[in-house]
Motif scaffolding. Structure first.
Motif, mmCIF file in Angstrom:
data_model
loop_
_atom_site.group_PDB
_atom_site.id
_atom_site.type_symbol
_atom_site.label_atom_id
_atom_site.label_comp_id
_atom_site.label_asym_id
_atom_site.label_seq_id
_atom_site.Cartn_x
_atom_site.Cartn_y
_atom_site.Cartn_z
ATOM 1 N N ALA A 48 -1.430 -5.761 14.649
ATOM 2 C CA ALA A 48 -2.168 -5.167 15.767
ATOM 3 C C ALA A 48 -1.220 -4.819 16.918
ATOM 4 O O ALA A 48 -1.464 -3.871 17.659
ATOM 5 C CB ALA A 48 -3.245 -6.122 16.250
ATOM 6 N N ARG A 49 -0.133 -5.587 17.050
ATOM 7 C CA ARG A 49 0.823 -5.303 18.120
ATOM 8 C C ARG A 49 1.675 -4.078 17.815
ATOM 9 O O ARG A 49 2.341 -3.537 18.698
ATOM 10 C CB ARG A 49 1.723 -6.518 18.339
ATOM 11 N N LEU A 50 1.672 -3.618 16.568
ATOM 12 C CA LEU A 50 2.461 -2.452 16.184
ATOM 13 C C LEU A 50 1.709 -1.139 16.416
ATOM 14 O O LEU A 50 2.308 -0.071 16.445
ATOM 15 C CB LEU A 50 2.859 -2.548 14.710
ATOM 16 N N ALA A 51 0.392 -1.208 16.563
ATOM 17 C CA ALA A 51 -0.438 -0.008 16.699
ATOM 18 C C ALA A 51 0.039 0.943 17.795
ATOM 19 O O ALA A 51 0.058 2.163 17.575
ATOM 20 C CB ALA A 51 -1.897 -0.401 16.912
ATOM 21 N N PRO A 52 0.445 0.462 18.979
ATOM 22 C CA PRO A 52 0.897 1.409 20.009
ATOM 23 C C PRO A 52 2.138 2.209 19.607
ATOM 24 O O PRO A 52 2.414 3.253 20.183
ATOM 25 C CB PRO A 52 1.206 0.511 21.207
ATOM 26 N N LEU A 53 2.858 1.743 18.619
ATOM 27 C CA LEU A 53 4.079 2.438 18.200
ATOM 28 C C LEU A 53 3.816 3.568 17.213
ATOM 29 O O LEU A 53 4.698 4.383 16.957
ATOM 30 C CB LEU A 53 5.049 1.427 17.576
ATOM 31 N N LYS A 54 2.606 3.625 16.651
ATOM 32 C CA LYS A 54 2.342 4.607 15.594
ATOM 33 C C LYS A 54 2.519 6.045 16.066
ATOM 34 O O LYS A 54 2.877 6.912 15.278
ATOM 35 C CB LYS A 54 0.957 4.400 15.004
ATOM 36 N N ASP A 55 2.290 6.314 17.344
ATOM 37 C CA ASP A 55 2.437 7.677 17.852
ATOM 38 C C ASP A 55 3.897 8.095 17.980
ATOM 39 O O ASP A 55 4.194 9.273 18.164
ATOM 40 C CB ASP A 55 1.740 7.819 19.209
ATOM 41 N N LEU A 56 4.816 7.150 17.870
ATOM 42 C CA LEU A 56 6.242 7.450 17.961
ATOM 43 C C LEU A 56 6.849 7.835 16.610
ATOM 44 O O LEU A 56 7.981 8.292 16.546
ATOM 45 C CB LEU A 56 7.000 6.248 18.542
ATOM 46 N N VAL A 57 6.090 7.628 15.537
ATOM 47 C CA VAL A 57 6.584 7.948 14.192
ATOM 48 C C VAL A 57 6.154 9.364 13.837
ATOM 49 O O VAL A 57 4.971 9.702 13.919
ATOM 50 C CB VAL A 57 6.015 6.947 13.161
ATOM 51 N N PRO A 58 7.109 10.225 13.426
ATOM 52 C CA PRO A 58 6.753 11.598 13.056
ATOM 53 C C PRO A 58 5.742 11.601 11.904
ATOM 54 O O PRO A 58 5.821 10.765 11.004
ATOM 55 C CB PRO A 58 8.076 12.220 12.611
ATOM 56 N N PRO A 59 4.781 12.533 11.895
ATOM 57 C CA PRO A 59 3.748 12.547 10.853
ATOM 58 C C PRO A 59 4.290 12.738 9.439
ATOM 59 O O PRO A 59 3.680 12.304 8.482
ATOM 60 C CB PRO A 59 2.830 13.702 11.251
ATOM 61 N N ASP A 60 5.448 13.384 9.292
ATOM 62 C CA ASP A 60 6.008 13.613 7.966
ATOM 63 C C ASP A 60 6.936 12.487 7.507
ATOM 64 O O ASP A 60 7.530 12.563 6.436
ATOM 65 C CB ASP A 60 6.742 14.954 7.929
ATOM 66 N N HIS A 61 7.056 11.434 8.298
ATOM 67 C CA HIS A 61 7.930 10.310 7.943
ATOM 68 C C HIS A 61 7.309 9.525 6.797
ATOM 69 O O HIS A 61 6.124 9.212 6.819
ATOM 70 C CB HIS A 61 8.129 9.393 9.162
ATOM 71 N N PRO A 62 8.107 9.189 5.746
ATOM 72 C CA PRO A 62 7.534 8.450 4.618
ATOM 73 C C PRO A 62 7.066 7.048 5.043
ATOM 74 O O PRO A 62 7.612 6.452 5.964
ATOM 75 C CB PRO A 62 8.690 8.357 3.615
ATOM 76 N N VAL A 63 6.050 6.555 4.350
ATOM 77 C CA VAL A 63 5.509 5.226 4.631
ATOM 78 C C VAL A 63 6.523 4.176 4.200
ATOM 79 O O VAL A 63 7.124 4.267 3.121
ATOM 80 C CB VAL A 63 4.176 5.019 3.881
ATOM 81 N N PHE A 64 6.744 3.187 5.060
ATOM 82 C CA PHE A 64 7.694 2.116 4.768
ATOM 83 C C PHE A 64 7.033 1.089 3.864
ATOM 84 O O PHE A 64 5.948 0.597 4.157
ATOM 85 C CB PHE A 64 8.152 1.449 6.066
ATOM 86 N N ASP A 65 7.681 0.795 2.743
ATOM 87 C CA ASP A 65 7.165 -0.190 1.787
ATOM 88 C C ASP A 65 7.945 -1.484 1.967
ATOM 89 O O ASP A 65 9.062 -1.629 1.460
ATOM 90 C CB ASP A 65 7.307 0.352 0.363
ATOM 91 N N ALA A 66 7.375 -2.453 2.693
ATOM 92 C CA ALA A 66 8.065 -3.705 2.982
ATOM 93 C C ALA A 66 8.348 -4.489 1.707
ATOM 94 O O ALA A 66 9.400 -5.113 1.571
ATOM 95 C CB ALA A 66 7.247 -4.548 3.951
ATOM 96 N N GLY A 67 7.428 -4.464 0.756
ATOM 97 C CA GLY A 67 7.633 -5.185 -0.508
ATOM 98 C C GLY A 67 8.834 -4.647 -1.270
ATOM 99 O O GLY A 67 9.662 -5.417 -1.763
ATOM 100 N N LYS A 68 8.948 -3.333 -1.351
ATOM 101 C CA LYS A 68 10.084 -2.705 -2.030
ATOM 102 C C LYS A 68 11.382 -3.018 -1.284
ATOM 103 O O LYS A 68 12.409 -3.313 -1.891
ATOM 104 C CB LYS A 68 9.872 -1.195 -2.116
ATOM 105 N N PHE A 69 11.319 -2.986 0.052
ATOM 106 C CA PHE A 69 12.491 -3.267 0.865
ATOM 107 C C PHE A 69 13.013 -4.677 0.603
ATOM 108 O O PHE A 69 14.219 -4.902 0.511
ATOM 109 C CB PHE A 69 12.156 -3.095 2.343
ATOM 110 N N ARG A 70 12.104 -5.641 0.482
ATOM 111 C CA ARG A 70 12.501 -7.032 0.226
ATOM 112 C C ARG A 70 13.183 -7.190 -1.126
ATOM 113 O O ARG A 70 14.018 -8.073 -1.306
ATOM 114 C CB ARG A 70 11.287 -7.952 0.286
ATOM 115 N N GLU A 71 12.809 -6.360 -2.097
ATOM 116 C CA GLU A 71 13.357 -6.472 -3.443
ATOM 117 C C GLU A 71 14.706 -5.772 -3.598
ATOM 118 O O GLU A 71 15.448 -6.060 -4.525
ATOM 119 C CB GLU A 71 12.362 -5.898 -4.458
ATOM 120 N N GLU A 72 15.013 -4.843 -2.700
ATOM 121 C CA GLU A 72 16.263 -4.086 -2.812
ATOM 122 C C GLU A 72 17.462 -4.958 -2.464
ATOM 123 O O GLU A 72 17.368 -5.882 -1.674
ATOM 124 C CB GLU A 72 16.232 -2.879 -1.876
#
Length: 80
Positions: A48-72
């Protein structure tokens, strides 16, 4: 329950304890001093604390996959 501290001051928690806390690889455990000892609990991100930041991310930016990131694999030089 007893856990052993290694020479590097590392501790291995039994899997059933981590499962009961909902802790997963890559999570942090918060250790707080409490009356009579210490309290250990998982530290999670409050999305919920991240919601104000969503407008700073460009609409065409790929979705970040935290699970995949942890496995890399990562560059050990980047470790803090």
């Amino acid at each position: 329950m007893l856990v052993k501290i290694t020479s590097k001051r590392q501790v291995t928690f039994p899997a059933h304890v981590l499962d009961a806390m909902g802790a997963k690889p890559g999570d942090y455990l918060e250790i707080m001093e409490a009356p009579g000892g210490f309290l250990v609990r998982p530290r999670r991100i409050d999305e919920a604390r991240l919601a104000p930041l969503k407008d700073l991310v460009p609409p065409d930016h790929p979705v970040f996959d935290a699970g995949k990131f942890r496995e890399e694999t990562y560059d050990p030089a980047l470790r803090d």
